[in-house]
Design a protein around this motif. Structure first.
Motif, PDB file in Angstrom:
ATOM      1  N   GLN A  58      19.604 -22.458 -52.070  1.00 18.67           N
ATOM      2  CA  GLN A  58      21.052 -22.480 -51.837  1.00 18.67           C
ATOM      3  C   GLN A  58      21.399 -21.884 -50.475  1.00 18.67           C
ATOM      4  O   GLN A  58      20.611 -21.147 -49.897  1.00 18.67           O
ATOM      5  CB  GLN A  58      21.761 -21.681 -52.941  1.00 18.67           C
ATOM      6  CG  GLN A  58      21.730 -22.374 -54.295  1.00 18.67           C
ATOM      7  CD  GLN A  58      22.237 -21.472 -55.396  1.00 18.67           C
ATOM      8  OE1 GLN A  58      22.604 -20.333 -55.161  1.00 18.67           O
ATOM      9  NE2 GLN A  58      22.248 -21.989 -56.617  1.00 18.67           N
ATOM     10  N   ASN A  59      22.601 -22.203 -50.037  1.00 13.79           N
ATOM     11  CA  ASN A  59      23.141 -21.668 -48.777  1.00 13.79           C
ATOM     12  C   ASN A  59      22.325 -22.070 -47.554  1.00 13.79           C
ATOM     13  O   ASN A  59      22.255 -21.338 -46.577  1.00 13.79           O
ATOM     14  CB  ASN A  59      23.259 -20.141 -48.836  1.00 13.79           C
ATOM     15  CG  ASN A  59      23.950 -19.671 -50.096  1.00 13.79           C
ATOM     16  OD1 ASN A  59      24.869 -20.324 -50.579  1.00 13.79           O
ATOM     17  ND2 ASN A  59      23.496 -18.569 -50.642  1.00 13.79           N
TER      18      ASN A  59
ATOM     19  N   TYR B  66      11.887 -23.939 -47.039  1.00 18.34           N
ATOM     20  CA  TYR B  66      11.399 -24.174 -48.404  1.00 18.34           C
ATOM     21  C   TYR B  66      10.220 -25.136 -48.397  1.00 18.34           C
ATOM     22  O   TYR B  66       9.136 -24.782 -48.842  1.00 18.34           O
ATOM     23  CB  TYR B  66      12.545 -24.659 -49.297  1.00 18.34           C
ATOM     24  CG  TYR B  66      13.548 -23.552 -49.482  1.00 18.34           C
ATOM     25  CD1 TYR B  66      13.409 -22.641 -50.505  1.00 18.34           C
ATOM     26  CD2 TYR B  66      14.600 -23.367 -48.566  1.00 18.34           C
ATOM     27  CE1 TYR B  66      14.286 -21.580 -50.644  1.00 18.34           C
ATOM     28  CE2 TYR B  66      15.481 -22.312 -48.699  1.00 18.34           C
ATOM     29  CZ  TYR B  66      15.322 -21.419 -49.741  1.00 18.34           C
ATOM     30  OH  TYR B  66      16.178 -20.366 -49.868  1.00 18.34           O
TER      31      TYR B  66
ATOM     32  N   LYS C 252      16.382 -28.724 -48.289  1.00 19.24           N
ATOM     33  CA  LYS C 252      16.126 -28.962 -49.702  1.00 19.24           C
ATOM     34  C   LYS C 252      15.243 -30.180 -49.914  1.00 19.24           C
ATOM     35  O   LYS C 252      14.445 -30.221 -50.834  1.00 19.24           O
ATOM     36  CB  LYS C 252      17.446 -29.182 -50.451  1.00 19.24           C
ATOM     37  CG  LYS C 252      18.393 -28.014 -50.350  1.00 19.24           C
ATOM     38  CD  LYS C 252      19.587 -28.211 -51.251  1.00 19.24           C
ATOM     39  CE  LYS C 252      20.595 -27.102 -51.020  1.00 19.24           C
ATOM     40  NZ  LYS C 252      21.749 -27.205 -51.887  1.00 19.24           N
TER      41      LYS C 252
ATOM     42  N   HIS D 291      10.194 -27.478 -55.202  1.00 20.74           N
ATOM     43  CA  HIS D 291      10.548 -26.910 -56.507  1.00 20.74           C
ATOM     44  C   HIS D 291      10.129 -25.457 -56.654  1.00 20.74           C
ATOM     45  O   HIS D 291       9.282 -25.137 -57.478  1.00 20.74           O
ATOM     46  CB  HIS D 291       9.917 -27.741 -57.636  1.00 20.74           C
ATOM     47  CG  HIS D 291      10.267 -29.187 -57.553  1.00 20.74           C
ATOM     48  ND1 HIS D 291       9.325 -30.191 -57.499  1.00 20.74           N
ATOM     49  CD2 HIS D 291      11.470 -29.797 -57.468  1.00 20.74           C
ATOM     50  CE1 HIS D 291       9.935 -31.365 -57.411  1.00 20.74           C
ATOM     51  NE2 HIS D 291      11.234 -31.154 -57.390  1.00 20.74           N
ATOM     52  N   PRO D 292      10.730 -24.577 -55.882  1.00 22.56           N
ATOM     53  CA  PRO D 292      10.409 -23.157 -56.050  1.00 22.56           C
ATOM     54  C   PRO D 292      11.064 -22.623 -57.319  1.00 22.56           C
ATOM     55  O   PRO D 292      11.871 -23.308 -57.947  1.00 22.56           O
ATOM     56  CB  PRO D 292      11.019 -22.509 -54.809  1.00 22.56           C
ATOM     57  CG  PRO D 292      12.120 -23.412 -54.402  1.00 22.56           C
ATOM     58  CD  PRO D 292      11.724 -24.791 -54.822  1.00 22.56           C
ATOM     59  N   TYR D 293      10.715 -21.417 -57.691  1.00 28.30           N
ATOM     60  CA  TYR D 293      11.258 -20.825 -58.918  1.00 28.30           C
ATOM     61  C   TYR D 293      12.756 -20.563 -58.807  1.00 28.30           C
ATOM     62  O   TYR D 293      13.504 -20.777 -59.735  1.00 28.30           O
ATOM     63  CB  TYR D 293      10.553 -19.501 -59.215  1.00 28.30           C
ATOM     64  CG  TYR D 293       9.139 -19.663 -59.682  1.00 28.30           C
ATOM     65  CD1 TYR D 293       8.861 -20.266 -60.906  1.00 28.30           C
ATOM     66  CD2 TYR D 293       8.072 -19.213 -58.914  1.00 28.30           C
ATOM     67  CE1 TYR D 293       7.556 -20.414 -61.347  1.00 28.30           C
ATOM     68  CE2 TYR D 293       6.763 -19.360 -59.354  1.00 28.30           C
ATOM     69  CZ  TYR D 293       6.512 -19.955 -60.563  1.00 28.30           C
ATOM     70  OH  TYR D 293       5.230 -20.107 -60.992  1.00 28.30           O
ATOM     71  N   LEU D 294      13.164 -20.047 -57.643  1.00 26.14           N
ATOM     72  CA  LEU D 294      14.570 -19.690 -57.477  1.00 26.14           C
ATOM     73  C   LEU D 294      15.296 -20.825 -56.763  1.00 26.14           C
ATOM     74  O   LEU D 294      14.692 -21.558 -55.978  1.00 26.14           O
ATOM     75  CB  LEU D 294      14.677 -18.387 -56.679  1.00 26.14           C
ATOM     76  CG  LEU D 294      14.084 -17.169 -57.398  1.00 26.14           C
ATOM     77  CD1 LEU D 294      14.047 -15.962 -56.480  1.00 26.14           C
ATOM     78  CD2 LEU D 294      14.872 -16.864 -58.656  1.00 26.14           C
ATOM     79  N   PRO D 295      16.582 -20.979 -57.049  1.00 26.15           N
ATOM     80  CA  PRO D 295      17.309 -22.108 -56.464  1.00 26.15           C
ATOM     81  C   PRO D 295      17.349 -22.070 -54.934  1.00 26.15           C
ATOM     82  O   PRO D 295      17.322 -21.007 -54.324  1.00 26.15           O
ATOM     83  CB  PRO D 295      18.714 -21.968 -57.050  1.00 26.15           C
ATOM     84  CG  PRO D 295      18.794 -20.635 -57.675  1.00 26.15           C
ATOM     85  CD  PRO D 295      17.415 -20.176 -57.960  1.00 26.15           C
TER      86      PRO D 295
END
Ligand code: SF4
Ligand code: SF4
Lengths: 321, 409
Positions: free
Chosen positions: B355-356, B31, B362, B349-353
């Motif tokens: 996760q996993n 990310y 993060k 801070h991407p559009y989609l969360p």
């Protein structure tokens, strides 16, 4: 290719050979055309016939003289697998439909995908996300593969054409060419891309395996990977790994040109447009103009409740950090 | 010098380690995939714009006082621009495939534009340094008494048979002027294109139409602070008090105020407009900057690197060499972290969360190896600048003499 148009006679033969998967260099340079022309004369003599299996799983019989070994990638030239991976399948426009009302977060798709593409546990070509749009709307699970955008920002920004869009709509990566700049990661609004930060999982065992663009295996350190719509499977007429692995009937996959999609669980084939029409199909963030080839059906009439523990994670993205 | 060289080797060791293990030795993840290296690259390109500002813009607009600073500015520009190229290589996952950019380069990729203009800028900056230097090389050859014969030969060779004839002077003047004009659009291009690496994506915090001028004005701030630092050290170490005068510090201090104010204005636009609307995705980004995880850094940079320096520099006393040096250092360091603030939070801070994935995907935190590899280019710049300063006159002799003569007439 230009040289083929100039020599219509040889064209059919060369195409035939390419289909068979045994022509060595699918070179973009004129050299290969000359080579093919030379071989053409040679093959007029009737030699022994042999049977070969094509990539499409069909048996063909050809002159033994026409057999050529697949050459490994040379500087500036593409291997057969690379060229085939770039060309894609003629006449197809692949699409995927994901029915959110059916997803129960079983994650069989993720496992099948990681297994097929030799990924580490934290590497996702497809990632089932826990989503919550607003405080008052119910949370839901959303599998998110690469959207195989028709206007893909990742392809636009790649400096070396290592990621590209094929005629059948699939966006792929050539990890023999990728320089690892990660501009495509920055440009992809769907966070669909991953990077091989370390030596890939099977780096040692797969040292000598020939690179298959359509599977992106072997993975390579310092290069990109992402969902490939299982291009290797669809070439064989099969459904993608994730689609057939889902136990809950979430995925449909098919060809927009034929207007049909097949459910991976029930194997039922339905009309693509009608499926979208009847269920209010949509794409993710259409306002960005990326034109995804992955469609979603809203999580309407979900029967399985959202896991309470996941709720917190889902709302994290909603609330301001 | 020896210390610098030694540290450089330590940092190079870190790079070899990274080459071996892959970028996994950094704090980067799927990310936040651009971090310190890219921030560093932006900073280097930014600082290199100073050559254009001092020598070309001030020079062409008849600001004669800046003449003795021109050489320094050009050396800084050349060093930063040349090293920027290396910085970008340190970020590549496959530096061994660098040549692919030339073999398979695609014109629609801003990276290709960037490489093109940075290369052109390095070449022009070299000329911009070299052409006006020719008379000085001749002076070095003639006037320095204790000189190794080889060095004397080199000076002679490089001065290209310059004899000081009126004709030759005219050619040099004309050429310098032509380069000065030409370097302005190229310098604008390098930093505008660098800003487009970000602005041409749809990410919150980058998706902005003012990124070009925002980056350019920011570049002037960093560059001006760099030249203050250089002025101070050369003045004290080379005993140049006569040529780099208090007046120079005063004027460059004022220049720093001017460029900082313009930059502040762009900052206001860049943060105030999305901050007012607080659109869904922007809001997460803005909140992280204003009050969240990046707030400390954000405000330190805005206050310590911009607002407080501007306020202080309004006072005459603060534009004396020592206080100005201290302020310039703050601005310079602030400038570096400002690039970090532009690059990193957006990627978180991407559009989609997110996760996993492991926690370190993060939240970005640079590793020691990464920090060392980030420091290496700075050491390299110091080495280049100090080496160049040893072999060529840091104040343009010929031009300064001319200026002095003119002002006495
Ligand atoms: S989802 Fe991302 S990676 Fe996939 S095609 Fe679109 S921009 Fe490219
Ligand atoms: S990381 Fe690889 S695929 Fe992505 S933009 Fe760079 S070269 Fe292209």
């Amino acid at each position: 290719m230009v040289e083929n148009e100039e020599q219509p006679k040889k064209r059919t033969r060369r195409e035939f050979l390419q289909q068979l998967g045994i022509v060595g260099i699918g070179s973009a340079l004129g050299g290969s055309a000359i080579l093919a022309a030379l071989n053409y004369d040679k093959s007029k003599t009737d030699g022994q016939r042999v049977r070969v299996l094509t990539a499409q799983n069909e048996l063909h019989e050809i002159n033994k003289d026409d057999l050529h070994k697949v050459l490994p990638s040379k500087h500036g030239k593409l291997t057969y697998l690379q060229q085939q991976g770039r060309d894609g399948l003629e006449g197809k426009r692949f699409v995927m439909v994901i029915d959110l009302s059916k997803c129960q977060n079983a994650r069989k798709c993720m496992a099948a995908c990681q297994n097929a593409h030799h990924l580490r546990p934290e590497q996702h070509h497809i990632n089932v996300l826990k989503m919550e749009e607003t405080e008052n709307t119910p949370p839901y699970y959303m599998p998110k593969p690469c959207q195989h955008c028709d206007n893909p920002p990742c392809v636009a920004v790649c400096p070396v054409d290592a990621t590209f869009k094929r005629q059948d709509g699939i966006v792929l990566i050539d990890n023999e060419r990728c320089i690892g700049c990660r501009f495509c990661i920055a440009a992809c609004p769907y966070s669909a891309r991953i990077f091989n930060w370390a030596e890939p999982l099977n780096a040692q065992v797969e040292k000598d395996v020939e690179y298959n663009v359509e599977l992106n295996v072997p993975q390579k350190k310092g290069t990109i990977s992402k969902c490939l719509f299982s291009a290797d499977q669809v070439r064989l007429g099969k459904l993608p790994y994730c689609v057939s692995a889902c136990p809950n009937g979430v995925y449909y996959f098919g060809d927009e040109n034929e207007d049909t999609v097949t459910n991976g669980t029930t194997k039922e084939t339905v009309r693509f447009k009608k499926l979208l029409e009847d269920n209010g199909g949509y794409t993710l963030m259409p306002e960005l103009g990326t034109k995804p080839r992955v469609y979603y059906l809203p999580p309407k009439g979900k029967t399985v409740p959202f896991n309470e523990q996941d709720r917190e994670e889902a709302s994290e993205h909603l609330h301001h950090s | 010098m020896a210390f610098l060289t030694l540290s450089l080797f330590v940092c190079l060791g870190a790079y070899v380690y990274q080459l071996n293990k892959g970028l996994v030795v950094t704090g980067l993840g799927d990310y936040v995939s651009w971090g310190m290296y890219i921030s560093n690259f932006v900073f280097f390109v930014a600082t290199s714009l100073i050559g254009m500002l001092i020598s070309a813009v001030l020079g062409l607009s008849g600001q004669k006082w800046a003449t003795p600073l021109a050489r320094m500015a050009e050396i800084i520009a050349l060093a930063f621009a040349a090293v920027a190229g290396l910085v970008i290589v340190s970020d590549m996952g496959r530096p061994d495939r660098l040549l692919n950019v030339f073999i398979h380069g695609r014109i629609q990729s801003p990276i290709v534009w960037d490489i093109t203009v940075v290369t052109v800028y390095v070449l022009i900056s070299t000329l911009f340094l070299y052409i006006p230097l020719i008379p000085d090389l001749k002076i070095c050859h003639d006037k320095i008494e204790k000189l190794h014969p080889i060095a004397r030969k080199a000076y002679k060779l490089l001065s290209l048979n310059y004899t000081g004839s009126h004709e030759q002077d005219l050619i040099i003047k004309k050429l310098t002027r032509a380069i000065a004009i030409f370097i302005i659009p190229v310098a604008f291009a390098i930093h505008t294109v660098t800003s487009w690496l970000f602005a041409n994506t749809s990410r919150v915090g980058w998706d902005s139409t003012i990124f070009g001028p925002y980056f350019i004005t920011g570049a002037f701030v960093s560059g001006t602070s760099a030249i203050v630092i250089a002025m101070y050290f050369f003045r004290t170490n080379y005993k140049l008090q006569e040529y780099i005068t208090l007046e120079h510090f005063d004027k460059i201090g004022k220049l720093l105020v001017l460029v900082s104010l313009v930059y502040l204005y762009f900052n206001l636009n860049e943060y105030m407009v999305p901050g007012y609307k607080m659109k869904k995705f922007d809001a997460r980004h803005i909140n992280a900057l204003f009050t969240g995880a990046h707030a400390f850094l954000f405000w330190s940079v805005q206050l310590g690197g911009l607002i407080i320096p501007i306020t202080l520099l309004i006072f005459n006393k603060m534009r004396k060499p020592l206080p100005l040096l201290i302020i310039a250092c703050c601005v310079f360091v602030g400038g570096w972290f400002k690039r970090y603030i532009i690059v990193v939070p957006t990627m978180e801070h991407p559009y989609l969360p997110i996760q996993n994935v492991p926690l370190n995907f993060k939240v970005y935190s640079p590793t020691l190896v990464e920090i060392l590899i980030t420091i290496a280019p700075m050491i390299l710049v110091l080495l280049i600048v100090s080496t160049l300063a040893k072999i060529i006159p840091i104040v343009p002799i010929q031009e300064t003499i001319e200026e002095l003569e003119e002002s006495h007439d």
